[in-house]
Design a protein around this motif. Structure first.
Motif, PDB file in Angstrom:
ATOM      1  N   GLU A  20      -1.233  11.467   1.629  1.00 17.61           N
ATOM      2  CA  GLU A  20      -1.689  10.122   2.001  1.00 17.61           C
ATOM      3  C   GLU A  20      -0.497   9.235   2.341  1.00 17.61           C
ATOM      4  O   GLU A  20      -0.530   8.480   3.317  1.00 17.61           O
ATOM      5  N   TYR A  21       0.555   9.328   1.525  1.00 18.65           N
ATOM      6  CA  TYR A  21       1.753   8.519   1.757  1.00 18.65           C
ATOM      7  C   TYR A  21       2.389   8.886   3.095  1.00 18.65           C
ATOM      8  O   TYR A  21       2.720   8.003   3.895  1.00 18.65           O
ATOM      9  N   LEU A  22       2.560  10.179   3.353  1.00 23.45           N
ATOM     10  CA  LEU A  22       3.184  10.612   4.604  1.00 23.45           C
ATOM     11  C   LEU A  22       2.348  10.198   5.807  1.00 23.45           C
ATOM     12  O   LEU A  22       2.893   9.804   6.843  1.00 23.45           O
ATOM     13  N   LYS A  23       1.037  10.256   5.664  1.00 25.84           N
ATOM     14  CA  LYS A  23       0.154   9.815   6.750  1.00 25.84           C
ATOM     15  C   LYS A  23       0.327   8.314   6.981  1.00 25.84           C
ATOM     16  O   LYS A  23       0.404   7.850   8.115  1.00 25.84           O
ATOM     17  N   LYS A  24       0.401   7.540   5.896  1.00 26.48           N
ATOM     18  CA  LYS A  24       0.515   6.079   5.992  1.00 26.48           C
ATOM     19  C   LYS A  24       1.829   5.651   6.644  1.00 26.48           C
ATOM     20  O   LYS A  24       1.860   4.684   7.403  1.00 26.48           O
ATOM     21  N   VAL A  25       2.923   6.369   6.353  1.00 25.13           N
ATOM     22  CA  VAL A  25       4.208   5.990   6.936  1.00 25.13           C
ATOM     23  C   VAL A  25       4.367   6.530   8.355  1.00 25.13           C
ATOM     24  O   VAL A  25       5.345   6.224   9.024  1.00 25.13           O
ATOM     25  N   GLY A  26       3.391   7.340   8.812  1.00 27.00           N
ATOM     26  CA  GLY A  26       3.419   7.808  10.193  1.00 27.00           C
ATOM     27  C   GLY A  26       4.205   9.084  10.406  1.00 27.00           C
ATOM     28  O   GLY A  26       4.582   9.399  11.533  1.00 27.00           O
ATOM     29  N   VAL A  51       0.844  -1.197   0.000  1.00 29.18           N
ATOM     30  CA  VAL A  51       0.000   0.000   0.000  1.00 29.18           C
ATOM     31  C   VAL A  51       0.879   1.247   0.000  1.00 29.18           C
ATOM     32  O   VAL A  51       0.631   2.197  -0.758  1.00 29.18           O
ATOM     33  N   ARG A  52       1.922   1.256   0.852  1.00 29.92           N
ATOM     34  CA  ARG A  52       2.834   2.407   0.889  1.00 29.92           C
ATOM     35  C   ARG A  52       3.500   2.609  -0.454  1.00 29.92           C
ATOM     36  O   ARG A  52       3.627   3.735  -0.943  1.00 29.92           O
ATOM     37  N   ARG A  53       3.930   1.537  -1.084  1.00 31.30           N
ATOM     38  CA  ARG A  53       4.588   1.636  -2.386  1.00 31.30           C
ATOM     39  C   ARG A  53       3.639   2.171  -3.452  1.00 31.30           C
ATOM     40  O   ARG A  53       4.022   2.989  -4.286  1.00 31.30           O
ATOM     41  N   GLU A  54       2.389   1.718  -3.420  1.00 27.66           N
ATOM     42  CA  GLU A  54       1.392   2.200  -4.377  1.00 27.66           C
ATOM     43  C   GLU A  54       1.148   3.703  -4.206  1.00 27.66           C
ATOM     44  O   GLU A  54       1.062   4.448  -5.184  1.00 27.66           O
ATOM     45  N   GLU A  57      -3.267  16.216  -7.607  1.00 27.80           N
ATOM     46  CA  GLU A  57      -3.256  14.773  -7.338  1.00 27.80           C
ATOM     47  C   GLU A  57      -1.937  14.340  -6.701  1.00 27.80           C
ATOM     48  O   GLU A  57      -1.924  13.481  -5.815  1.00 27.80           O
ATOM     49  N   ARG A  58      -0.835  14.936  -7.140  1.00 31.99           N
ATOM     50  CA  ARG A  58       0.474  14.619  -6.548  1.00 31.99           C
ATOM     51  C   ARG A  58       0.498  14.974  -5.077  1.00 31.99           C
ATOM     52  O   ARG A  58       0.947  14.199  -4.240  1.00 31.99           O
ATOM     53  N   THR A  77       4.182   5.599  -5.548  1.00 29.69           N
ATOM     54  CA  THR A  77       4.169   5.596  -7.014  1.00 29.69           C
ATOM     55  C   THR A  77       3.134   6.581  -7.535  1.00 29.69           C
ATOM     56  O   THR A  77       3.398   7.324  -8.483  1.00 29.69           O
ATOM     57  N   LYS A  78       1.962   6.600  -6.907  1.00 30.52           N
ATOM     58  CA  LYS A  78       0.913   7.533  -7.314  1.00 30.52           C
ATOM     59  C   LYS A  78       1.394   8.978  -7.125  1.00 30.52           C
ATOM     60  O   LYS A  78       1.160   9.839  -7.967  1.00 30.52           O
ATOM     61  N   TYR A  79       2.102   9.227  -6.019  1.00 33.37           N
ATOM     62  CA  TYR A  79       2.645  10.558  -5.739  1.00 33.37           C
ATOM     63  C   TYR A  79       3.639  10.973  -6.818  1.00 33.37           C
ATOM     64  O   TYR A  79       3.641  12.108  -7.289  1.00 33.37           O
ATOM     65  N   LYS A  80       4.482  10.060  -7.254  1.00 34.58           N
ATOM     66  CA  LYS A  80       5.513  10.389  -8.244  1.00 34.58           C
ATOM     67  C   LYS A  80       4.982  10.476  -9.669  1.00 34.58           C
ATOM     68  O   LYS A  80       5.588  11.135 -10.502  1.00 34.58           O
TER      69      LYS A  80
END
Length: 77
Positions: A64-70, A41-44, A57-58, A47-50
């Motif tokens: 979302e990514y930063l929230k997911k990684v804490g 999920v973090r990788r997805e 959208e970026r 990738t979506k961010y990049k």
């Protein structure tokens, strides 16, 4: 379909459970699969961010990514 790599420990735990029918490894399998799912999920999200087509959208994917990684909000830029 994509291939997914798992750790050797998880692979052997799965073998023990399915081939030798040792039920003691179920907690190890559950933890390993949950960890792998979280990593996917973090990788997805990364990738979506990049690869997002618009700046909006970026930024949404980045948050979302930063929230997911804490990552705490005060450490974000």
């Amino acid at each position: 379909m994509k291939n997914i790599q798992i750790s050797e420990e998880l692979f052997f735990a799965l073998l023990k459970y399915h081939l030798v029918e040792i039920d003691d490894v179920l907690p190890e399998i559950k933890k390993g699969l949950e960890d792998k799912l979280e990593a996917m999920v973090r990788r997805e999200l990364y990738t979506k961010y990049k690869t997002a087509p618009t700046e909006e959208e970026r930024e949404k994917a980045r948050q979302e990514y930063l929230k997911k990684v804490g990552m705490h909000r005060s450490f974000r830029w």
